[in-house]
Design a protein around this motif. Structure first.
Motif, PDB file in Angstrom:
ATOM      1  N   ASN A  33      50.078 -25.733  23.446  1.00 39.30           N
ATOM      2  CA  ASN A  33      51.260 -25.730  22.602  1.00 39.30           C
ATOM      3  C   ASN A  33      52.183 -26.885  23.009  1.00 39.30           C
ATOM      4  N   ASP A  34      53.364 -26.581  23.511  1.00 38.92           N
ATOM      5  CA  ASP A  34      54.291 -27.638  23.893  1.00 38.92           C
ATOM      6  C   ASP A  34      53.822 -28.383  25.132  1.00 38.92           C
ATOM      7  N   ASN A  36      55.553 -31.144  27.998  1.00 39.61           N
ATOM      8  CA  ASN A  36      56.895 -31.473  28.454  1.00 39.61           C
ATOM      9  C   ASN A  36      56.870 -32.399  29.665  1.00 39.61           C
ATOM     10  N   SER A  51      60.146 -33.420  25.370  1.00 35.40           N
ATOM     11  CA  SER A  51      59.195 -32.391  24.987  1.00 35.40           C
ATOM     12  C   SER A  51      58.570 -32.765  23.657  1.00 35.40           C
ATOM     13  N   THR A  53      56.038 -30.804  20.609  1.00 35.60           N
ATOM     14  CA  THR A  53      55.351 -29.605  20.161  1.00 35.60           C
ATOM     15  C   THR A  53      53.955 -29.946  19.675  1.00 35.60           C
ATOM     16  N   SER A  54      53.194 -28.914  19.372  1.00 37.83           N
ATOM     17  CA  SER A  54      51.851 -29.122  18.856  1.00 37.83           C
ATOM     18  C   SER A  54      51.855 -29.815  17.499  1.00 37.83           C
ATOM     19  N   ASN A  57      56.712 -32.620  16.901  1.00 41.79           N
ATOM     20  CA  ASN A  57      58.166 -32.697  16.976  1.00 41.79           C
ATOM     21  C   ASN A  57      58.596 -32.977  18.414  1.00 41.79           C
TER      22      ASN A  57
END
Length: 122
Positions: A33-34, A36, A51, A53-54, A57
């Protein structure tokens, strides 16, 4: 079980650039997923740097916005941090973390790398 290995740290001059990489390995990784990046300067708490996101973003700390770029390569299970216009204030140990979904595991887990030193000289 999941291992995150960082690379790319080192010494740079003010105004220079470095590119950090962090790759995840593990036979039972289903998805990530994320992703970071954090950093911890001497005598300070660890803070979020960027960070992603998948879905791609991104978020950046105010003091790195416009200078740093986070990106990811899902096929390589890798997150990158391109750091340009480096300042001495960027000196810190940089850590990557990833929210990893493992096969046959109900919940995802946040995993951390060992950290890589970034030093920026005047």
């Amino acid at each position: 079980q999941v291992q995150l290995v960082e690379s790319g740290g080192g010494l740079a001059q003010a105004g220079g650039s470095l590119r950090l990489s962090c790759s995840a390995s593990g036979s039972d990784i289903y998805a990530i997923n994320d992703m970071n990046w954090y950093r911890q300067a001497p005598g300070k708490q660890r803070e979020s740097v960027a960070s992603i996101t998948s879905d791609g973003n991104t978020n950046y700390a105010d003091d790195v916005k416009g200078r740093f770029t986070i990106s990811r390569d899902n096929a390589k299970r890798t997150v990158y941090l391109q750091m340009n216009s480096l300042k001495p204030e960027d000196t810190a140990v940089y850590y990557c973390s990833m929210d990893v979904v493992r096969i046959m595991v109900f919940r995802s887990s946040v995993c951390w790398g060992q950290g890589t030193q970034v030093t920026v000289s005047s």
